[in-house]
Every structure is written in C-alpha cells, then in structure tokens.
Design a protein around this motif. Sequence first.
Motif, PDB file in Angstrom:
ATOM      1  N   GLU A 222      88.619  66.883  56.290  1.00 14.02           N
ATOM      2  CA  GLU A 222      88.695  67.280  57.694  1.00 14.02           C
ATOM      3  C   GLU A 222      87.534  66.713  58.506  1.00 14.02           C
ATOM      4  OE1 GLU A 222      88.100  71.370  58.720  1.00 14.02           O
ATOM      5  OE2 GLU A 222      86.724  71.750  57.060  1.00 14.02           O
ATOM      6  N   ASN A 223      87.784  66.634  59.836  1.00 15.03           N
ATOM      7  CA  ASN A 223      86.765  66.217  60.808  1.00 15.03           C
ATOM      8  C   ASN A 223      86.108  64.893  60.436  1.00 15.03           C
ATOM      9  OD1 ASN A 223      87.181  68.571  62.345  1.00 15.03           O
ATOM     10  ND2 ASN A 223      85.771  69.719  61.042  1.00 15.03           N
ATOM     11  N   SER A 224      86.938  63.938  59.990  1.00 11.83           N
ATOM     12  CA  SER A 224      86.431  62.621  59.615  1.00 11.83           C
ATOM     13  C   SER A 224      85.853  61.909  60.833  1.00 11.83           C
ATOM     14  CB  SER A 224      87.550  61.791  59.001  1.00 11.83           C
ATOM     15  OG  SER A 224      87.164  60.446  58.847  1.00 11.83           O
ATOM     16  N   THR A 225      84.762  61.175  60.629  1.00 11.76           N
ATOM     17  CA  THR A 225      84.132  60.414  61.720  1.00 11.76           C
ATOM     18  C   THR A 225      84.562  58.950  61.712  1.00 11.76           C
ATOM     19  OG1 THR A 225      82.220  60.013  60.286  1.00 11.76           O
ATOM     20  CG2 THR A 225      82.127  61.938  61.750  1.00 11.76           C
ATOM     21  N   VAL A 230      93.596  55.699  60.488  1.00 13.57           N
ATOM     22  CA  VAL A 230      93.059  55.375  59.173  1.00 13.57           C
ATOM     23  C   VAL A 230      94.213  55.252  58.185  1.00 13.57           C
ATOM     24  CG1 VAL A 230      91.591  56.171  57.281  1.00 13.57           C
ATOM     25  CG2 VAL A 230      90.893  56.571  59.651  1.00 13.57           C
ATOM     26  N   ASN A 231      94.214  54.155  57.410  1.00 14.77           N
ATOM     27  CA  ASN A 231      95.226  53.929  56.372  1.00 14.77           C
ATOM     28  C   ASN A 231      95.029  54.960  55.259  1.00 14.77           C
ATOM     29  OD1 ASN A 231      96.628  53.058  54.090  1.00 14.77           O
ATOM     30  ND2 ASN A 231      96.242  50.900  54.464  1.00 14.77           N
ATOM     31  N   ILE A 232      96.088  55.757  54.974  1.00 19.29           N
ATOM     32  CA  ILE A 232      95.974  56.789  53.936  1.00 19.29           C
ATOM     33  C   ILE A 232      96.919  56.568  52.764  1.00 19.29           C
ATOM     34  CG2 ILE A 232      95.074  58.575  55.464  1.00 19.29           C
ATOM     35  CD1 ILE A 232      97.923  59.709  55.658  1.00 19.29           C
ATOM     36  N   PRO A 256     100.112  64.031  63.837  1.00 19.24           N
ATOM     37  CA  PRO A 256      98.959  63.148  63.634  1.00 19.24           C
ATOM     38  C   PRO A 256      99.166  62.041  62.602  1.00 19.24           C
ATOM     39  CG  PRO A 256      98.644  65.170  62.407  1.00 19.24           C
ATOM     40  CD  PRO A 256      99.992  65.286  63.081  1.00 19.24           C
ATOM     41  N   PHE A 257     100.409  61.585  62.382  1.00 20.82           N
ATOM     42  CA  PHE A 257     100.655  60.542  61.394  1.00 20.82           C
ATOM     43  C   PHE A 257     101.592  59.496  61.977  1.00 20.82           C
ATOM     44  CE2 PHE A 257      99.800  64.471  59.096  1.00 20.82           C
ATOM     45  CZ  PHE A 257      98.758  64.080  58.266  1.00 20.82           C
ATOM     46  N   SER A 258     101.468  58.263  61.494  1.00 20.17           N
ATOM     47  CA  SER A 258     102.366  57.182  61.924  1.00 20.17           C
ATOM     48  C   SER A 258     102.579  56.241  60.751  1.00 20.17           C
ATOM     49  CB  SER A 258     101.767  56.425  63.117  1.00 20.17           C
ATOM     50  OG  SER A 258     100.565  55.760  62.731  1.00 20.17           O
ATOM     51  N   TYR A 266      99.474  56.045  58.339  1.00 22.03           N
ATOM     52  CA  TYR A 266      98.168  56.260  58.961  1.00 22.03           C
ATOM     53  C   TYR A 266      98.034  57.714  59.408  1.00 22.03           C
ATOM     54  CZ  TYR A 266      98.139  51.130  59.421  1.00 22.03           C
ATOM     55  OH  TYR A 266      98.188  49.791  59.182  1.00 22.03           O
ATOM     56  N   VAL A 267      96.788  58.213  59.371  1.00 20.37           N
ATOM     57  CA  VAL A 267      96.456  59.433  60.099  1.00 20.37           C
ATOM     58  C   VAL A 267      95.839  58.968  61.408  1.00 20.37           C
ATOM     59  CG1 VAL A 267      94.215  59.660  58.916  1.00 20.37           C
ATOM     60  CG2 VAL A 267      95.237  61.631  60.072  1.00 20.37           C
ATOM     61  N   THR A 268      96.304  59.518  62.524  1.00 21.81           N
ATOM     62  CA  THR A 268      95.959  58.970  63.837  1.00 21.81           C
ATOM     63  C   THR A 268      94.807  59.689  64.521  1.00 21.81           C
ATOM     64  OG1 THR A 268      97.658  60.379  64.841  1.00 21.81           O
ATOM     65  CG2 THR A 268      98.320  58.155  64.198  1.00 21.81           C
ATOM     66  N   LYS A 269      94.345  60.795  63.966  1.00 19.14           N
ATOM     67  CA  LYS A 269      93.220  61.510  64.577  1.00 19.14           C
ATOM     68  C   LYS A 269      92.546  62.360  63.504  1.00 19.14           C
ATOM     69  CE  LYS A 269      95.652  65.743  65.932  1.00 19.14           C
ATOM     70  NZ  LYS A 269      95.844  66.749  66.981  1.00 19.14           N
ATOM     71  N   PRO A 270      91.313  62.796  63.733  1.00 15.10           N
ATOM     72  CA  PRO A 270      90.661  63.694  62.775  1.00 15.10           C
ATOM     73  C   PRO A 270      91.430  65.007  62.676  1.00 15.10           C
ATOM     74  CG  PRO A 270      89.048  62.743  64.294  1.00 15.10           C
ATOM     75  CD  PRO A 270      90.403  62.394  64.833  1.00 15.10           C
ATOM     76  N   LEU A 271      91.481  65.552  61.465  1.00 11.80           N
ATOM     77  CA  LEU A 271      92.207  66.794  61.212  1.00 11.80           C
ATOM     78  C   LEU A 271      91.221  67.947  61.046  1.00 11.80           C
ATOM     79  CD1 LEU A 271      94.845  65.496  58.622  1.00 11.80           C
ATOM     80  CD2 LEU A 271      95.035  65.597  61.120  1.00 11.80           C
ATOM     81  N   ASP A 272      91.698  69.143  61.357  1.00 13.26           N
ATOM     82  CA  ASP A 272      90.884  70.351  61.231  1.00 13.26           C
ATOM     83  C   ASP A 272      91.575  71.299  60.255  1.00 13.26           C
ATOM     84  OD1 ASP A 272      89.329  72.584  61.452  1.00 13.26           O
ATOM     85  OD2 ASP A 272      89.471  72.768  63.633  1.00 13.26           O
ATOM     86  N   ARG A 273      90.949  71.519  59.091  1.00 17.99           N
ATOM     87  CA  ARG A 273      91.578  72.355  58.077  1.00 17.99           C
ATOM     88  C   ARG A 273      91.784  73.776  58.563  1.00 17.99           C
ATOM     89  NH1 ARG A 273      91.325  76.166  54.478  1.00 17.99           N
ATOM     90  NH2 ARG A 273      89.444  76.887  55.517  1.00 17.99           N
ATOM     91  N   GLU A 274      90.863  74.276  59.381  1.00 13.58           N
ATOM     92  CA  GLU A 274      90.991  75.641  59.863  1.00 13.58           C
ATOM     93  C   GLU A 274      92.153  75.774  60.850  1.00 13.58           C
ATOM     94  OE1 GLU A 274      87.771  75.116  57.668  1.00 13.58           O
ATOM     95  OE2 GLU A 274      87.787  74.133  59.632  1.00 13.58           O
ATOM     96  N   GLU A 275      92.560  74.659  61.453  1.00 16.21           N
ATOM     97  CA  GLU A 275      93.720  74.665  62.353  1.00 16.21           C
ATOM     98  C   GLU A 275      95.016  74.544  61.560  1.00 16.21           C
ATOM     99  OE1 GLU A 275      95.518  71.403  65.366  1.00 16.21           O
ATOM    100  OE2 GLU A 275      93.466  72.042  65.816  1.00 16.21           O
ATOM    101  N   LYS A 276      95.029  73.619  60.573  1.00 19.55           N
ATOM    102  CA  LYS A 276      96.202  73.443  59.694  1.00 19.55           C
ATOM    103  C   LYS A 276      95.722  72.765  58.422  1.00 19.55           C
ATOM    104  CE  LYS A 276     100.963  71.716  59.654  1.00 19.55           C
ATOM    105  NZ  LYS A 276     101.496  72.980  59.152  1.00 19.55           N
ATOM    106  N   ASP A 277      96.019  73.386  57.273  1.00 15.08           N
ATOM    107  CA  ASP A 277      95.453  72.872  56.024  1.00 15.08           C
ATOM    108  C   ASP A 277      96.406  72.004  55.216  1.00 15.08           C
ATOM    109  OD1 ASP A 277      97.166  74.852  55.248  1.00 15.08           O
ATOM    110  OD2 ASP A 277      95.718  75.980  54.057  1.00 15.08           O
ATOM    111  N   THR A 278      97.701  72.001  55.524  1.00 13.84           N
ATOM    112  CA  THR A 278      98.656  71.135  54.822  1.00 13.84           C
ATOM    113  C   THR A 278      99.684  70.591  55.804  1.00 13.84           C
ATOM    114  OG1 THR A 278     100.152  72.965  54.263  1.00 13.84           O
ATOM    115  CG2 THR A 278      98.444  72.396  52.639  1.00 13.84           C
ATOM    116  N   TYR A 279     100.204  69.418  55.474  1.00 18.10           N
ATOM    117  CA  TYR A 279     101.284  68.799  56.253  1.00 18.10           C
ATOM    118  C   TYR A 279     102.342  68.296  55.281  1.00 18.10           C
ATOM    119  CZ  TYR A 279      98.022  68.626  60.224  1.00 18.10           C
ATOM    120  OH  TYR A 279      97.149  68.951  61.231  1.00 18.10           O
ATOM    121  N   THR A 280     103.583  68.427  55.673  1.00 21.47           N
ATOM    122  CA  THR A 280     104.697  67.851  54.913  1.00 21.47           C
ATOM    123  C   THR A 280     105.627  67.149  55.892  1.00 21.47           C
ATOM    124  OG1 THR A 280     104.605  69.550  53.187  1.00 21.47           O
ATOM    125  CG2 THR A 280     106.645  68.310  53.382  1.00 21.47           C
TER     126      THR A 280
END
Length: 727
Positions: A222-225, A230-232, A256-258, A266-280
């Motif tokens: 989370e909160n990557s600088t 970013v290619n994931i 937040p993905f493309s 790609y992930v298109t923006k920094p993620l916040d675990r406290e806002e959402k901890d998993t994505y499917t």
Amino acid sequence: SGPLKDMNFSVPEGGGLRFIYQFTSEPPAVSFRATGEKDGIIDIVPSTGILYLNGSLDWETKTVHRLQVESLDERGNVVKGPYAITIHVEDINDNPPEFDQIKYTGVVRQNSRPGKPFMYVHATDRDDPTTPHARLTYSILHHFPNPYTEMLFQINNVTGAISPSKMGSYYLDPQKQDTFTLVVTVKDMAGMTTNAFTNSADVIITVKESLWKAPPTIHIQENSTQVHPVNISQVHSNDPDVIYDIFEKENLPRFPFSIDHNGVIYVTKPLDREEKDTYTFFVIAKDNEGELVDKPLPIHVIVEDINDNPPVCQQAVTVMEVQENEGGGSNIGTLFAMDMDEKDTLNSRLQFKIESQVPAVPASNLFFIQQDTGILQLTSRSLNKRIVSNYSLKVLVTDAVFQTICNVEIHVIDINDWIPIFEKSDYHNVTVAESLPVGTVILEIQATDGDEPATGSSYIIYQVKEGDPNNTFIIETDHETNRGFVRINKALDFEAAPVYNLVINATNPEPLASGVQYNSSSLTLFKVFVTNVDEPPVFHETVYKGEVSEDIPVNTLVMTVKAYDPEGDTVRDVQGKHAQYLACRKRLFYFLVAAGDNAAQKSKTTLILHLRDVNDNPPHLAMDYPPFFCHPLSGRERTLIRAADADKQWYYSTFSFSLADDMNTRNNWEISKVNATHAYLSPKHADFEEKMYNVPVIINDNGKPPLEGKVNLEVNICKCSSEKSCF
C-alpha cells in the motif's frame, strides 16, 4: 470433312494416333500443306487432306496448338490459304494431387479455441484448375492415438486448415499426451467420385501447455511511492492479435487497474489497505469482432500493509471505578485502543505504559498496566477516598513506529457496606388477565441503598428469586431512581399457571464489603393472579400436510383436521376454503381451515396438499434447433438428440430411442443411445440431397406405466460455411 477454312478443334489429351478432320480440295488444288506448332505430333496427309495425330497430346505440356493449312496445285503453288487451324487440348484427370511436404509439423496450445486453425496443409494438382480434375478436398484418415470416441482435431476440407475440435479444445492436455500423428488425405474431383486420385501425408502435432492462465495472487504494498501506472503482472492468450480487456467484479467509483494490448496488467494509482485490502477482477481476450476467445481469467490482488496508522484511543477519556478497599493486584479495568493497520501483524501490535499519575498521592506508582493487554491493576491496598477521590493517568500506547497518549480517569468509590432495603416486605396481590401483551408493566417496586450515589455500590439489580421457573416476568431498574418495573416477559396462560408466588431480591453489581451480607431486608414478596380469558380453539397441528395422487376421484377423503378448546368448550364448526386453482400445472394446494367454539371464537390453520405426479405425459424431444448435416456428407457424421418428459422424475429420467419401423427410415438412418437422456442420430450413407428430411423417432420413458412418444424430427441437409454451420 469439309472445305478449307479457319477452324477450331478441341481434342482430349492422351489417346495416341487418331484422325481429327479431312479437308476437301477444289481444282486446281491437288494437295495440302500444314505448318506451325505441330510439335512432331500433329500433321496432314498431303494427298487426302486428313489432319491427324501421330501421338498423344499433353495438356500439362501445351494447352493450345496453332497451325496454318494451305491447298497447292500440281506445281506446288498456293491455291487457297493459309487458313488458321487451332487445336485446344482438353484436360483429363491424369494427375494425382501432391502435398507440398512429405511430413508436416505443428504446435497447438491446450484449451485453444475449437475451429481456430493452428496450421495448414497444402496440395496441388497439375490438371486444369478450372475443372473438377484439380478441385481438391482434404480429410483426416487416421488419428494416432485416438483415446476418445470423437477426433480431437478437425480439418477444413477446402482450405486444409487444421484446428482443435470441440472435444479437443476440452481434452487436449500435454500432461496426458503431448504428441499426435494425423494421416491427412487429399482427393481430386472434389472427392465426389470413386475413381478420384488420392494422396496422403503425415501431420505431427505437438501439444503444449496453455498460455492462457491466471497469474498467481498479486501482492501490492500500500501507499507505494513509485511512478504510476506500475506493471504488476501479465497474461498471454493462445491466439495472436487478440484484444485484452478487464471486467470488473465490483462497481468501484474509480477502478485502479488497467491492461494494455500485450496483456500487461497495471495498477494505476497507489492503493490504501485500510480503504480496501483485496481486489478481484477478470481479464478477458476478444477477437476483432468482440467475441471471447477464451474463458475469463480471475485476477486476485492483495494489498499488503505498511505501518502507516498510529494507535487510536477508543475513547477520549476512559473512566474506571475502584473501591477504596480493593487489594493489590486487583483488576480495575481495560484501556482499549486500536490500530487501523493489518490485524495480527507487528504493524498493529500495541503496547501500553503509564507515563504519569496525577496526583502522585500517597505514591506515584499506585497503578500498573499490563504491557500487551492494557489491563490496569492496583499495585497495593493504598486507596483512600477521603484523601484522593479521582486519579488521572496518561498512558503511552505505541506500535513499532507511532505513539499516542490515552487519558484514563480512575474514580475511587466508597466501599459497598450498605445493602439495598425494600420499602415494603410484601406487595400483596396483583390480578392480571391472561391476554395482557408481553412487555406490560404489572407492578412498580422500590428499594434504597445508603452507599455513594451513582456508583456500582448503590445501583440496585432486581431479580425474581423464586416462583418463576420459566422467566415469565422480568424486572428493569431506573438508573436514576433505582425504581423497579415488573414486566410480562412471556405470554400468560391461565390454564397452565393461574397463580405465581414471587420472591424478589435486590443486589448491587459491586461486591459487598468484608463482613457485610444480604438479608431479608433485601427481599420482598407478592402474588400474581391470572384471570381466564375466553380463547379461540387450538388445532392439534400448526400445519397439516398431506399427499395425494393427481388422478384421484372427486370427493375422495384426503385428511382429517381436528381442533380443541383450551377452556373445554365444544368446537362446533370446522370449515375449509381452498385456494383458487390457478391455470397452470401446480404441485401444491394451500387450504385455509377455520374452527369456532360456542363463544364464536375462531382459529385458523393451514393445510398443504402435495400432488403426486402420475406418468401421463409421453416423452418428447427437447432441442433448441433442428439438427443439420453439411452437404456433401462424408459418411461419418452424427448429431446428438435429447429427450425430456413433463412428468416429475423422482430420481432420474431414462429414455429408450428407436426409429419407426418403415423401410425408408431404416435404410437411411440409424440411432444409438448415449446415456439415459441422449442418443446419436446418424445417416447410414452419404448419398443425400440438399433438402429437409423427416425422420420418425420413437421415445419410451421409464414411468409406470411407461409411455411412448413419436416425433417427426426435421433434419436439414445443407450447404455449410467454413465454420460448419448451414448457410
């Protein structure tokens, strides 16, 4: 024969020596001469004018021969001519087709699309391409190994394109079999005659693992600088030139993905675990027409926690009470704090430490807090309300990075050396009707306590000590006045319990001081008399259920319904009104049944009548589209048909299939059972015209008694597209 003039002739190739034409002479002409493209095969008899072949023409060598013919007099002078004689060589089917390779090799991916070519074979024929002699058709003669009833590969009979069949798309697996050999044949004459030339070639196919696989679960801190996107991860389709897209499982305000055209995610923006901890979400691959080429791949993303949240006190000020006579080691209470970082990790591990105690009287270390639990304890028996009645603590709460100060107030309360005393030792009698609703207050009671007000030492708890084994009554306390309200907790029943002899006690939540005990002053008595109310009849069962066959005669007795009156009165009437029969096939009927007593009290209950199915519907074919076969037939075709039955199948349907007993049907078609509900229909030969055929099919079910259905199945023999569907 005929006079000399310009002429065209069509002559089949081969055949050896033969006459073509005889030119007649007109005086003074006495002979003929031929010049041009004779090629040592074509000539003319000078004296008779017979144009002839002294050998065989070959279309593949030369398709047209151009000559000039003149008539001559006795001196050899030209009388007539020269005239143009053109001989067109007609092709005959004298060349077999030839593959451009002796052996072909190809690679196919597991789970590739059925019908999508992964390789081609190609053959040529030296005969005239404008005739059927060079019209080629491809087929698969052998398939090694062939572990299933149907081939795993198919070939386009016109283009030679080889692709997985539907079964192959499902069953091809390099772990089970990674190499197959196909024997592919090519025929000229469009494969329509028995004397067509045939050739064959081996095709070696290697099966490789599918590229279209879901990647492992993706972990993103989370909160990557980093600079985004970013290619994931990346996915790969088995088909080239596909269009990748993302299908959201959740409708998020900003997803937040493309994915790009190469399948890179790609992930298109920094993620916040406290806002959402998993994505499917799902990745899909489409062709240029927007059709899916593979099943969607699930993508799972876990947002990894970093320590970016400080501890938070659960309350601005945590208030606790402690009696002045509490001993050392006694638990006073627990300070609660929380951390929004991931639970059960070092990022959210909290530790507690007392920073200060005000006042520091009679000592500065009167309290101790357990480092990892936040439980506060007394260090010794040192509290005296008359000296200090309130303490303020500042507690330092830390995680691995952050720290927070939490405020705690500890109130020293008087020891509980007074017991509650009732104002009355007996409240005598209360009379209530059995019909009073639950929650009704039937009596107010009062006790007093001489300890410090608004503390656990003076708060009074009322309980029914005796006379109420079923908890029919409950007593609530007013926090300000300590007044007790006796309420009905469960429905009263005169017939079950007409009188209650209740004993009520009054206690405090705080323990009594040493040497002090509750006595009879903390008890009171009263009786509750329950009066009878005329109640409606009661049915023996809440819901009556029955089952009958759907074909029972009118006026058949299906069930007996009984009711009784709680007061012992006679139940004088039981009436039933059935639900209106709907215009559809129902398996349940609902009846409303009413009963009344002498006082006109009524009750209702429900009767549910299940209809048991009878085998009264013959089986039929259940197919979305009429079956078809592509013209011309090869002789190996078959189509799957399915039977169904409107009757209820208690376990599973079992049908038998057969054809009508007429000569035409049995000469042209055959039927073979696949399983309990399906069968294959196959043409017995390939000599069918392009038209619709009616095939009489007989189906029998396994009911008691069994029923038979006869269906005229329409089967279309039609010209097909390259995708094996009717035009």
